[in-house]
Design a protein around this motif. Structure first.
Motif, PDB file in Angstrom:
ATOM      1  N   ASP A   1      33.038  74.464  33.327  1.00 37.36           N
ATOM      2  CA  ASP A   1      33.590  73.340  33.549  1.00 37.36           C
ATOM      3  C   ASP A   1      34.546  73.011  34.623  1.00 37.36           C
ATOM      4  OD1 ASP A   1      36.691  72.459  33.078  1.00 37.36           O
ATOM      5  OD2 ASP A   1      35.688  71.622  31.404  1.00 37.36           O
ATOM      6  N   GLY A   3      37.041  71.126  35.690  1.00 39.29           N
ATOM      7  CA  GLY A   3      38.504  71.163  35.811  1.00 39.29           C
ATOM      8  C   GLY A   3      39.106  72.602  35.659  1.00 39.29           C
ATOM      9  N   GLU A  25      39.267  65.079  41.682  1.00 39.51           N
ATOM     10  CA  GLU A  25      38.396  65.091  40.390  1.00 39.51           C
ATOM     11  C   GLU A  25      38.405  63.783  39.888  1.00 39.51           C
ATOM     12  OE1 GLU A  25      35.993  65.824  37.734  1.00 39.51           O
ATOM     13  OE2 GLU A  25      36.581  67.487  38.483  1.00 39.51           O
ATOM     14  N   HIS A  30      38.083  66.577  32.673  1.00 37.03           N
ATOM     15  CA  HIS A  30      38.185  67.671  33.682  1.00 37.03           C
ATOM     16  C   HIS A  30      39.600  68.058  34.223  1.00 37.03           C
ATOM     17  CE1 HIS A  30      33.763  67.640  34.202  1.00 37.03           C
ATOM     18  NE2 HIS A  30      33.747  68.196  32.999  1.00 37.03           N
TER      19      HIS A  30
END
Length: 157
Positions: A1, A3, A25, A30
């Motif tokens: 993932d 984030g 981002e 995220h």
């Protein structure tokens, strides 16, 4: 993932002495995941970390005024931009830092929609992009069996 990975990396930089970390981002989901991970580290470490997200595409960084940085990292990300955007971004990075770290991805047949992304994710492409963007001193860290080598670009100082 993405984030969570950004948060893990950012918090580790802060644990190692960085004063501030900014993560770019594009995906709000995220960002939320990364903020949750950061809060968990803050709770576990009983401290507040100076880590924040900017909700933006990394290609937009040249239009932002975030200041100068000791180091900029792009971990398994920059190669998703088109060639011109990569070139523009790296040239801009040279105006805000003397140290740029790119993570490549040598994995093949992983379902990328554009086959040229495999080329842009290569060590050779990253080295050339860094050198032509103002980071002529490059170092490659590529442990045996690891598909995600690192290219470190340093400016002439």
């Amino acid at each position: 993932d993405l984030g969570a990975n950004n948060a893990f990396n950012g918090v580790q930089f802060l644990r190692d002495g960085a004063r501030e970390v900014i993560g770019l981002e594009v995906d709000s989901k995220h960002i939320a995941q990364g903020e949750l991970v950061t809060q968990a580290f803050e709770w576990a470490d009983n401290t507040r970390y100076n880590f924040r997200y900017v909700h933006a595409d990394m290609a937009e960084l040249p239009k932002m005024s975030l200041g100068d940085f000791d180091m900029v990292t792009a971990l398994c990300s920059i190669y998703y931009l088109d060639d011109q955007a990569i070139s523009d971004l790296i040239r801009h990075l040279r105006t805000i830092t003397d140290l740029c770290i790119l993570q490549c991805n040598k994995a093949t047949n992983i379902g990328r929609h554009n086959p040229h992304t495999y080329t842009k994710a290569s060590v050779e492409y990253s080295v050339n992009a860094l050198k032509s963007g103002g980071f002529p001193d490059t170092t490659i860290i590529a442990p045996r069996g690891y598909d995600r080598p690192i290219v470190i670009g340093r400016a002439d100082t």
